[in-house]
Scaffold this active site. Structure first.
Site, PDB file in Angstrom:
ATOM      1  N   CYS A 272       0.811  -1.233   0.000  1.00 55.04           N
ATOM      2  CA  CYS A 272       0.000   0.000   0.000  1.00 55.04           C
ATOM      3  C   CYS A 272       0.840   1.276   0.000  1.00 55.04           C
ATOM      4  O   CYS A 272       0.847   2.010  -0.978  1.00 55.04           O
ATOM      5  CB  CYS A 272      -0.943  -0.020   1.194  1.00 55.04           C
ATOM      6  SG  CYS A 272      -2.135  -1.365   1.111  1.00 55.04           S
TER       7      CYS A 272
HETATM    8  N1  LIG Z   1      -2.618  -5.995   1.840  1.00 55.71           N
HETATM    9  C1  LIG Z   1      -3.156  -4.930   2.415  1.00 55.71           C
HETATM   10  O1  LIG Z   1      -2.870  -4.616   3.564  1.00 55.71           O
HETATM   11  C2  LIG Z   1      -4.176  -4.086   1.686  1.00 55.71           C
HETATM   12  C3  LIG Z   1      -4.980  -3.232   2.446  1.00 55.71           C
HETATM   13  C4  LIG Z   1      -5.917  -2.446   1.792  1.00 55.71           C
HETATM   14  C5  LIG Z   1      -6.011  -2.498   0.406  1.00 55.71           C
HETATM   15  N2  LIG Z   1      -5.200  -3.319  -0.311  1.00 55.71           N
HETATM   16  C6  LIG Z   1      -5.372  -3.342  -1.756  1.00 55.71           C
HETATM   17  O2  LIG Z   1      -6.136  -4.496  -2.107  1.00 55.71           O
HETATM   18  C7  LIG Z   1      -5.695  -5.037  -3.340  1.00 55.71           C
HETATM   19  C8  LIG Z   1      -5.280  -6.485  -3.152  1.00 55.71           C
HETATM   20  O3  LIG Z   1      -4.161  -6.522  -2.272  1.00 55.71           O
HETATM   21  P1  LIG Z   1      -3.700  -7.856  -1.557  1.00 55.71           P
HETATM   22  O4  LIG Z   1      -2.703  -7.445  -0.526  1.00 55.71           O
HETATM   23  O5  LIG Z   1      -4.865  -8.679  -1.148  1.00 55.71           O
HETATM   24  O6  LIG Z   1      -2.950  -8.583  -2.763  1.00 55.71           O
HETATM   25  P2  LIG Z   1      -2.501 -10.122  -2.808  1.00 55.71           P
HETATM   26  O7  LIG Z   1      -1.369 -10.177  -3.768  1.00 55.71           O
HETATM   27  O8  LIG Z   1      -2.304 -10.642  -1.430  1.00 55.71           O
HETATM   28  O9  LIG Z   1      -3.772 -10.865  -3.415  1.00 55.71           O
HETATM   29  C9  LIG Z   1      -4.219 -10.677  -4.700  1.00 55.71           C
HETATM   30  C10 LIG Z   1      -4.655 -12.017  -5.254  1.00 55.71           C
HETATM   31  O10 LIG Z   1      -5.216 -11.798  -6.553  1.00 55.71           O
HETATM   32  C11 LIG Z   1      -4.873 -12.900  -7.367  1.00 55.71           C
HETATM   33  N3  LIG Z   1      -5.055 -12.508  -8.747  1.00 55.71           N
HETATM   34  C12 LIG Z   1      -4.318 -11.663  -9.500  1.00 55.71           C
HETATM   35  N4  LIG Z   1      -4.869 -11.522 -10.722  1.00 55.71           N
HETATM   36  C13 LIG Z   1      -5.979 -12.287 -10.744  1.00 55.71           C
HETATM   37  C14 LIG Z   1      -6.976 -12.543 -11.708  1.00 55.71           C
HETATM   38  N5  LIG Z   1      -6.956 -11.979 -12.906  1.00 55.71           N
HETATM   39  N6  LIG Z   1      -7.962 -13.408 -11.381  1.00 55.71           N
HETATM   40  C15 LIG Z   1      -8.014 -13.979 -10.167  1.00 55.71           C
HETATM   41  N7  LIG Z   1      -7.113 -13.757  -9.197  1.00 55.71           N
HETATM   42  C16 LIG Z   1      -6.110 -12.908  -9.491  1.00 55.71           C
HETATM   43  C17 LIG Z   1      -3.452 -13.204  -6.951  1.00 55.71           C
HETATM   44  O11 LIG Z   1      -3.069 -14.506  -7.325  1.00 55.71           O
HETATM   45  C18 LIG Z   1      -3.527 -13.016  -5.440  1.00 55.71           C
HETATM   46  O12 LIG Z   1      -3.865 -14.204  -4.768  1.00 55.71           O
HETATM   47  C19 LIG Z   1      -4.599  -4.117  -3.816  1.00 55.71           C
HETATM   48  O13 LIG Z   1      -5.126  -3.133  -4.640  1.00 55.71           O
HETATM   49  C20 LIG Z   1      -4.088  -3.486  -2.530  1.00 55.71           C
HETATM   50  O14 LIG Z   1      -3.481  -2.228  -2.758  1.00 55.71           O
HETATM   51  C21 LIG Z   1      -4.304  -4.135   0.299  1.00 55.71           C
END
Ligand SMILES: NC(=O)c1ccc[n+]([C@@H]2O[C@H](COP(=O)([O-])OP(=O)(O)OC[C@H]3O[C@@H](n4cnc5c(N)ncnc54)[C@H](O)[C@@H]3O)[C@@H](O)[C@H]2O)c1
Length: 434
Positions: A272
């Site tokens: 983030c």
């Molecule tokens: N991690 C955090 O603390 C957090 C907090 C708030 C917001 N976010 C936001 O949320 C979003 C996700 O972050 P995250 O940390 O969960 O990421 P992550 O990498 O942990 O998870 C994302 C998942 O999406 C999957 N993926 C990617 N492309 C795909 C597709 N086309 N079809 C199906 N699955 C697909 C990946 O394999 C992965 O498992 C980002 O935009 C991030 O900025 C994250």
């Protein structure tokens, strides 16, 4: 159409699909499944799907007990087969939004998810984007992809943005406790998304449109990034002025209003804070506006890992040692305490630089057993008196709870504490603070 979906949501018969089962998607899927919905998680990583099917969690904030119970009752399912998106009444997109090497937003994962939805779209679905992104993404990227099917948004199809605010590792605030922001393409989309999230979240706040909802998240994270940059800058200034920044913050935070403590550290990490402000400044630039403070904050924060390396070099120098050939033991490689996420961790830059300068590098992290730095695969070593004592320098990069800090202080020759986790050992001459 609207009433049909609303009543399905109300009686929990709406099928919920979550694209992306990572740090955001899995806790959300579990929350909806716990509330009684049948949830299908879609991911491209087969390993994650097989973990869910086996009832195993791979996210520390989600218990395997919950996943096992929900998977065996059929409430939580996982698949890579995007055709099943067609069976979903609600689809929530939780895919990554990283930066490209050029430091520009990489929205390719959002695009891929939108294409999968479009290929399996049907009338009456609610689509919500949760991935953090620049203002305009839902309108400019999702809407044109899904709106070209002759379906009228707000009547045949509903589209909204709702930023995820989860804080991994935070035991107090979990997904269901954190107020949720929603903004839709139309007022009906907003209302439907509000109604959906109010099934699992205590407080849902609506804003006027998707761009406002996208901007809320960027404000929150940019606020943090800029304040961290300020405190990092002040830490460097205090160092020059022979002042202890930690003491100053502790005293300042006694003010009951108008001040909020932020803490210096070895650099920003995670998915983030290093990325989100750049999404904002990039978009602002596209509108002919230079967000100078945001850019400067990113620059200050990105210098911190190099400052830590200099600090290690100086501290070893005081002991008449060169970094080259010295044994350096790093404690904690994740970007923050008590989580297992190493994405964008400052440990990567710091350890890379230490290796480049030919230090002999080892690390200990209770939550990360393997860590790769510049092609070198390292394994977490045990935190023993011998391992600590045989190191020329111990560098604490993450202040995990489950670490025996007394053993480190008792056994180490030199400690660089970048988190002030050793504050109770005040006055110990072998501890060098940030
Ligand atoms: N991690 C955090 O603390 C957090 C907090 C708030 C917001 N976010 C936001 O949320 C979003 C996700 O972050 P995250 O940390 O969960 O990421 P992550 O990498 O942990 O998870 C994302 C998942 O999406 C999957 N993926 C990617 N492309 C795909 C597709 N086309 N079809 C199906 N699955 C697909 C990946 O394999 C992965 O498992 C980002 O935009 C991030 O900025 C994250």
């Amino acid at each position: 159409m609207l009433n049909e979906l609303k009543s399905k949501i109300k009686d929990k018969t709406a099928n919920i699909g979550i694209i992306g089962l990572g740090y955001v998607g899995l806790p959300l899927a579990v929350e909806f499944a716990k509330a009684g919905f049948t949830v299908t998680g879609f991911d491209t990583e087969e390993a994650k799907i097989s973990h869910i099917k086996k009832g195993e969690s791979y996210i520390p904030d989600v218990s395997s007990k919950d996943v096992k119970g929900l998977a065996s009752s059929g409430k939580l399912q996982a698949t890579s087969d995007k055709k099943s998106l067609n069976k979903m009444d609600v689809i929530i997109i939780c895919v990554p939004t990283p930066l490209r090497k050029t430091k520009e937003p990489d929205i390719s994962f959002i695009l891929a998810a939108a294409e999968d939805i479009n290929a399996n779209l049907r009338k009456g679905q609610l689509i919500v984007l949760e991935s953090t992104t620049y203002p305009g993404t839902t309108e400019e990227v999702i809407l044109p992809k899904l709106g070209g099917n002759g379906l009228k948004v707000g009547k045949d199809l509903y589209i909204a943005f709702s930023p995820e605010r989860v804080d991994p590792g935070n035991a107090k605030y979990k997904t269901k406790d954190i107020p949720k922001i929603v903004g839709g393409i139309t007022d009906i989309c907003t209302e439907l998304a509000r109604f959906l999230y109010s099934q699992i979240i205590k407080e849902v706040i609506t804003v006027s449109n998707t761009r406002a909802a996208e901007m809320v998240k960027l404000l929150e994270n940019t606020f943090r990034a800029v304040n961290i940059a300020l405190i990092n800058e002040l830490a460097l200034a205090c160092n020059k002025m022979d002042l202890d920044i930690w003491e100053i913050i502790d005293a300042a935070k006694t003010k009951p209003f108008g001040f909020m403590p932020f803490f210096p550290g070895p650099g920003l990490g995670g998915h983030c804070l290093p990325c989100d402000p750049i999404y904002l400044s990039w978009k602002a630039r596209n509108h002919g506006f230079e967000a100078r403070l945001i850019e400067l904050a990113a620059e200050i924060n990105s210098r911190m890992p190099h400052y830590i390396v200099d600090k290690i070099i100086d501290a070893l120098n005081e002991q008449k040692k060169a970094l080259k050939g010295s044994k350096v033991l790093v404690i904690g490689v994740t970007y923050k305490k008590d989580i297992n996420d190493t994405r964008e961790s400052p440990a990567l830059t710091i350890m890379d630089s230490l290796l480049e300068k030919e230090a002999k590098l080892q690390y200990h992290d209770p939550l990360v057993s393997d860590f790769q730095v510049d092609g070198l695969k390292l394994k977490s070593i045990d935190l023993t008196k011998e391992n600590i004592g045989s190191s020329d320098c111990v560098v604490i990069l993450t202040d995990h709870s489950n670490v025996d800090y007394k053993l480190i202080v008792d056994s180490a020759n030199l400690i660089i504490d970048t988190r002030n986790v050793l504050k109770e050992f005040k006055g110990n001459s072998k501890i060098v603070k940030l």
